[in-house]
Design a protein around this motif. Structure first.
Motif, PDB file in Angstrom:
ATOM      1  N   TYR A  28     -50.315  38.458  35.751  1.00 56.70           N
ATOM      2  CA  TYR A  28     -50.992  39.106  34.604  1.00 56.70           C
ATOM      3  C   TYR A  28     -50.058  39.904  33.940  1.00 56.70           C
ATOM      4  N   GLN A  29     -49.508  41.187  34.692  1.00 61.75           N
ATOM      5  CA  GLN A  29     -48.540  41.976  34.276  1.00 61.75           C
ATOM      6  C   GLN A  29     -47.660  41.337  33.548  1.00 61.75           C
ATOM      7  N   LEU A  30     -46.927  40.555  34.203  1.00 64.11           N
ATOM      8  CA  LEU A  30     -45.778  39.959  33.424  1.00 64.11           C
ATOM      9  C   LEU A  30     -46.174  39.198  32.076  1.00 64.11           C
ATOM     10  N   ARG A  31     -47.169  38.259  32.255  1.00 60.45           N
ATOM     11  CA  ARG A  31     -47.560  37.542  31.051  1.00 60.45           C
ATOM     12  C   ARG A  31     -47.910  38.563  29.820  1.00 60.45           C
TER      13      ARG A  31
ATOM     14  N   LYS B 286     -38.102  29.535  24.081  1.00 63.91           N
ATOM     15  CA  LYS B 286     -38.755  28.329  24.542  1.00 63.91           C
ATOM     16  C   LYS B 286     -39.689  28.660  25.473  1.00 63.91           C
ATOM     17  N   VAL B 287     -40.350  29.706  25.639  1.00 61.05           N
ATOM     18  CA  VAL B 287     -41.184  30.280  26.862  1.00 61.05           C
ATOM     19  C   VAL B 287     -42.723  30.410  26.281  1.00 61.05           C
ATOM     20  N   ASN B 288     -43.511  29.859  26.901  1.00 55.64           N
ATOM     21  CA  ASN B 288     -45.159  29.941  26.665  1.00 55.64           C
ATOM     22  C   ASN B 288     -45.588  31.004  27.678  1.00 55.64           C
ATOM     23  N   PRO B 289     -46.227  32.099  27.014  1.00 50.93           N
ATOM     24  CA  PRO B 289     -46.375  33.035  28.147  1.00 50.93           C
ATOM     25  C   PRO B 289     -47.767  32.522  29.150  1.00 50.93           C
ATOM     26  N   GLY B 290     -48.275  31.644  28.489  1.00 49.03           N
ATOM     27  CA  GLY B 290     -49.457  30.928  29.485  1.00 49.03           C
ATOM     28  C   GLY B 290     -48.676  30.271  30.657  1.00 49.03           C
TER      29      GLY B 290
ATOM     30  N   SER C  80     -46.662  29.176  36.711  1.00 48.01           N
ATOM     31  CA  SER C  80     -45.927  27.901  37.145  1.00 48.01           C
ATOM     32  C   SER C  80     -44.664  28.309  37.325  1.00 48.01           C
ATOM     33  N   MET C  81     -44.138  29.097  36.493  1.00 49.54           N
ATOM     34  CA  MET C  81     -42.679  29.746  36.482  1.00 49.54           C
ATOM     35  C   MET C  81     -42.486  30.545  37.807  1.00 49.54           C
ATOM     36  N   LEU C  82     -43.650  31.456  38.041  1.00 50.96           N
ATOM     37  CA  LEU C  82     -43.467  32.325  39.062  1.00 50.96           C
ATOM     38  C   LEU C  82     -43.587  31.375  40.513  1.00 50.96           C
ATOM     39  N   ALA C  83     -44.353  30.397  40.598  1.00 49.85           N
ATOM     40  CA  ALA C  83     -44.165  29.502  41.719  1.00 49.85           C
ATOM     41  C   ALA C  83     -43.083  28.860  41.942  1.00 49.85           C
ATOM     42  N   THR C  84     -42.550  28.474  40.486  1.00 53.03           N
ATOM     43  CA  THR C  84     -41.304  27.762  40.931  1.00 53.03           C
ATOM     44  C   THR C  84     -40.064  28.529  41.520  1.00 53.03           C
ATOM     45  N   LEU C  85     -40.015  29.802  40.945  1.00 52.20           N
ATOM     46  CA  LEU C  85     -38.906  30.800  41.155  1.00 52.20           C
ATOM     47  C   LEU C  85     -39.300  31.432  42.780  1.00 52.20           C
TER      48      LEU C  85
ATOM     49  N   GLU D 124     -49.512  50.707  37.877  1.00 54.26           N
ATOM     50  CA  GLU D 124     -49.818  49.653  38.603  1.00 54.26           C
ATOM     51  C   GLU D 124     -48.928  48.934  39.578  1.00 54.26           C
ATOM     52  N   SER D 125     -47.550  48.762  39.228  1.00 54.50           N
ATOM     53  CA  SER D 125     -46.483  48.289  40.184  1.00 54.50           C
ATOM     54  C   SER D 125     -46.142  49.599  41.248  1.00 54.50           C
ATOM     55  N   ALA D 126     -46.323  50.917  40.878  1.00 57.30           N
ATOM     56  CA  ALA D 126     -45.930  51.872  41.720  1.00 57.30           C
ATOM     57  C   ALA D 126     -47.208  51.793  43.081  1.00 57.30           C
ATOM     58  N   ARG D 127     -48.533  51.200  42.486  1.00 54.94           N
ATOM     59  CA  ARG D 127     -49.479  51.316  43.433  1.00 54.94           C
ATOM     60  C   ARG D 127     -49.136  49.883  44.226  1.00 54.94           C
TER      61      ARG D 127
END
Length: 247
Positions: A42-45, A58-62, A66-71, A224-227
């Motif tokens: 959610y943060q990255l989106r 050519k990037v759809n934030p939605g 799936s991109m995170l899962a692939t990476l 949030e990331s620090a936490r």
């Protein structure tokens, strides 16, 4: 001397605090004040939406999940489930392979010249402060030589079309447009190189740099990331202690 407009464009480059030179630090702070990791989907989106990536890339934030899962499957990211408010959230941290790939993409993006679609270069330019000053200057010099050669070659080819008529004349003007874009970029690169060589902007290993104002929304991601980082450190400590006892 760089024009005021070019200085303004150069100054718009985000200054990031990655202190280890071209070996990129996964805990570095992005220009808006937000650490690049660890972060949840959610943060990255939310960050991608703030950059309006759907309008220029050519990037759809939605599709970020799936991109995170692939990476993650490719070994570029490490996914860890952490408790958060009675639920579990998956946070992602770049692996050494992921950091190396980002480094390669930045280098390739700066070197690769495509006059009619400079999107890759503009994205890489935004990450330029992750590099050491000398490395960035060297990449710009490489690009400048390619840009100059491309502009000269297109000018020759356009003239040949008009002279020999081996292709429709309007093609010459299309090539002329691309050549003019490259010639303008060459002047811009020369101005930027002057700024960089004179100590302008901020690069890896240097003090200072741009800091987002307190009201910037990116600070929420930073907190949030620090936490998450604290939780991961505790988790790793517990895991190491458990392994030590079982050894």
């Amino acid at each position: 001397m760089a024009s005021s407009s070019n200085r303004a464009c150069s100054g718009a480059t985000r200054s990031l605090e990655w202190p280890h030179g071209r070996h990129l630090d996964p805990h570095a702070r992005a220009g808006r004040g937000a650490p690049l990791s660890p972060a949840n989907g959610y943060q990255l989106r939310r960050e991608l939406v703030s950059w309006n990536v759907d309008s220029w890339a050519k990037v759809n934030p939605g599709s970020i999940y799936s991109m995170l899962a692939t990476l993650t499957k490719q070994g570029m990211l490490e996914a860890t489930a952490l408790p958060e408010g009675g639920r579990t959230v998956t946070v992602y941290t770049p692996t050494p392979a992921g950091i190396e790939e980002l480094d390669r993409l930045i280098h390739d993006g700066i070197r690769t010249v495509t006059a009619m679609d400079p999107t890759g270069f503009r994205v890489a330019l935004s990450f330029a402060p992750l590099l050491e000053r000398g490395v960035f200057a060297g990449l710009l010099e490489d690009r400048l030589q390619t840009v100059r050669g491309g502009a000269d070659g297109l000018a020759v080819e356009a003239e040949r079309i008009l002279t020999t008529q081996y292709a429709p004349p309007h093609v010459a003007y299309s090539l002329g447009l691309e050549g003019c874009l490259l010639a303008a970029e060459a002047e811009w690169i020369e101005d930027l190189l002057t700024v960089v060589r004179d100590g302008g902007l901020n690069f890896a290993g240097e003090d200072g740099g741009w800091v987002a104002p307190p009201e910037d929304a990116g600070w929420e991601m930073a907190h949030e990331s620090a936490r998450y980082r604290e939780q991961l450190e505790r988790l790793h400590a517990i895991t190491a202690e458990s392994h030590g006892k079982s050894a």
